[in-house]
Design an enzyme around this catalytic site. Structure first.
Site, PDB file in Angstrom:
ATOM      1  N   HIS A  17       0.836  -1.205   0.000  1.00 54.68           N
ATOM      2  CA  HIS A  17       0.000   0.000   0.000  1.00 54.68           C
ATOM      3  C   HIS A  17       0.873   1.259   0.000  1.00 54.68           C
ATOM      4  CE1 HIS A  17      -2.936  -2.743   2.325  1.00 54.68           C
ATOM      5  NE2 HIS A  17      -3.500  -2.540   1.165  1.00 54.68           N
ATOM      6  N   LYS A  41     -15.177  -8.679   3.522  1.00 59.72           N
ATOM      7  CA  LYS A  41     -14.733  -9.639   4.549  1.00 59.72           C
ATOM      8  C   LYS A  41     -14.755  -8.948   5.904  1.00 59.72           C
ATOM      9  CE  LYS A  41     -11.179  -9.598   1.809  1.00 59.72           C
ATOM     10  NZ  LYS A  41      -9.808  -9.520   1.400  1.00 59.72           N
ATOM     11  N   ARG A  90      -2.015  -6.140  -8.617  1.00 61.19           N
ATOM     12  CA  ARG A  90      -0.931  -7.084  -8.401  1.00 61.19           C
ATOM     13  C   ARG A  90      -0.842  -8.078  -9.544  1.00 61.19           C
ATOM     14  NH1 ARG A  90      -2.991  -7.723  -2.462  1.00 61.19           N
ATOM     15  NH2 ARG A  90      -4.724  -6.980  -3.698  1.00 61.19           N
ATOM     16  N   SER A 128      -2.631  -8.043   2.660  1.00 59.39           N
ATOM     17  CA  SER A 128      -2.896  -7.960   4.101  1.00 59.39           C
ATOM     18  C   SER A 128      -3.250  -9.340   4.648  1.00 59.39           C
ATOM     19  CB  SER A 128      -4.034  -6.974   4.376  1.00 59.39           C
ATOM     20  OG  SER A 128      -3.696  -5.708   3.910  1.00 59.39           O
TER      21      SER A 128
HETATM   22  P1  ADP Z   1      -9.016  -5.009  -0.729  1.00 58.68           P
HETATM   23  O1  ADP Z   1      -9.840  -3.866  -1.249  1.00 58.68           O
HETATM   24  O2  ADP Z   1      -8.838  -6.143  -1.674  1.00 58.68           O
HETATM   25  O3  ADP Z   1      -9.268  -5.396   0.693  1.00 58.68           O
HETATM   26  P2  ADP Z   1      -6.840  -3.580   0.288  1.00 58.68           P
HETATM   27  O4  ADP Z   1      -7.783  -2.799   1.045  1.00 58.68           O
HETATM   28  O5  ADP Z   1      -5.863  -4.399   1.041  1.00 58.68           O
HETATM   29  O6  ADP Z   1      -7.558  -4.447  -0.753  1.00 58.68           O
HETATM   30  O7  ADP Z   1      -6.025  -2.667  -0.699  1.00 58.68           O
HETATM   31  C1  ADP Z   1      -6.496  -1.501  -1.301  1.00 58.68           C
HETATM   32  C2  ADP Z   1      -5.830  -1.331  -2.627  1.00 58.68           C
HETATM   33  O8  ADP Z   1      -4.437  -1.552  -2.516  1.00 58.68           O
HETATM   34  C3  ADP Z   1      -6.309  -2.302  -3.703  1.00 58.68           C
HETATM   35  O9  ADP Z   1      -6.371  -1.604  -4.930  1.00 58.68           O
HETATM   36  C4  ADP Z   1      -5.238  -3.346  -3.756  1.00 58.68           C
HETATM   37  O10 ADP Z   1      -5.141  -3.927  -5.034  1.00 58.68           O
HETATM   38  C5  ADP Z   1      -4.013  -2.501  -3.469  1.00 58.68           C
HETATM   39  N1  ADP Z   1      -2.909  -3.325  -2.956  1.00 58.68           N
HETATM   40  C6  ADP Z   1      -2.899  -4.121  -1.879  1.00 58.68           C
HETATM   41  N2  ADP Z   1      -1.709  -4.749  -1.736  1.00 58.68           N
HETATM   42  C7  ADP Z   1      -0.935  -4.323  -2.779  1.00 58.68           C
HETATM   43  C8  ADP Z   1       0.394  -4.615  -3.232  1.00 58.68           C
HETATM   44  N3  ADP Z   1       1.176  -5.496  -2.599  1.00 58.68           N
HETATM   45  N4  ADP Z   1       0.841  -3.998  -4.343  1.00 58.68           N
HETATM   46  C9  ADP Z   1       0.031  -3.134  -5.008  1.00 58.68           C
HETATM   47  N5  ADP Z   1      -1.223  -2.827  -4.655  1.00 58.68           N
HETATM   48  C10 ADP Z   1      -1.710  -3.407  -3.553  1.00 58.68           C
END
Ligand code: ADP
Length: 161
Positions: A17, A41, A90, A128
């Site tokens: 992030h 989730k 990703r 995460s």
């Molecule tokens: P989600 O909405 O799937 O729960 P998160 O809240 O963890 O995802 O992440 C928010 C944004 O950050 C999403 O666009 C996700 O694709 C991006 N993201 C999460 N981890 C990474 C990573 N390792 N590299 C690039 N983008 C990421």
């Protein structure tokens, strides 16, 4: 002033992030990092904890506002008059869902555009969920999250047992 919103669960924030945030800051004058209160989730950290971790981790970066929202991202963007959403990609597996979301959001909030940034190679498999799984099993997460997040994970899983 060009502003964007980077929404997500951030449960918890990872170096993946942070990499997206730093790169988005090259494109926009102001970035709202917005924690979704309710996601698909159930979250491990509550919204206050997720916001607090982001604020601490991002404290030294200017041009950032950490906030949270409940309900639709499109409504939040309209309310805040934001025209751009940042999302990270990703693998191909992220694409289908992200395409659906981007199209839906632009339907709900006409003019709202999603800007995708590709992950850095080293963060390709970082999520995460993986971090939580490693921490739960007592593994070392220092490569994936800032130290204070690692601490909170440790404390959180101690409470769970
Ligand atoms: P989600 O909405 O799937 O729960 P998160 O809240 O963890 O995802 O992440 C928010 C944004 O950050 C999403 O666009 C996700 O694709 C991006 N993201 C999460 N981890 C990474 C990573 N390792 N590299 C690039 N983008 C990421």
């Amino acid at each position: 002033m060009l502003e964007a919103i980077y929404p997500g669960s951030f449960d918890p924030v990872t170096y993946g992030h942070l990499d997206i945030i730093d790169r988005a800051l090259h494109l926009f004058d102001r970035l709202i990092v917005a924690v979704a209160e309710r996601g698909p989730k159930e979250s491990f950290f509550n919204v206050e904890e997720r916001v607090a971790m982001l604020k601490e981790v991002l404290a030294d970066r200017p041009k950032i506002v950490v906030s949270h929202f409940d309900g639709l991202l499109a409504d939040y963007a309209i309310r805040e008059r934001i025209r751009f959403v940042i999302r990270g990609l990703r693998a191909v597996s992220d694409f289908d869902f992200e395409l659906q979301m981007a199209l839906t959001n632009s339907k709900l909030a006409p003019g709202l555009d999603t800007v995708f940034l590709m992950t850095k190679e080293t963060h390709l498999y970082l999520s995460s969920s993986t971090v939580k799984e490693i921490a739960k099993l007592g593994g070392d997460v220092s490569e994936f999250v800032p130290p204070l997040v690692g601490e909170r994970l440790k404390e959180g899983f101690k409470k769970e047992i």
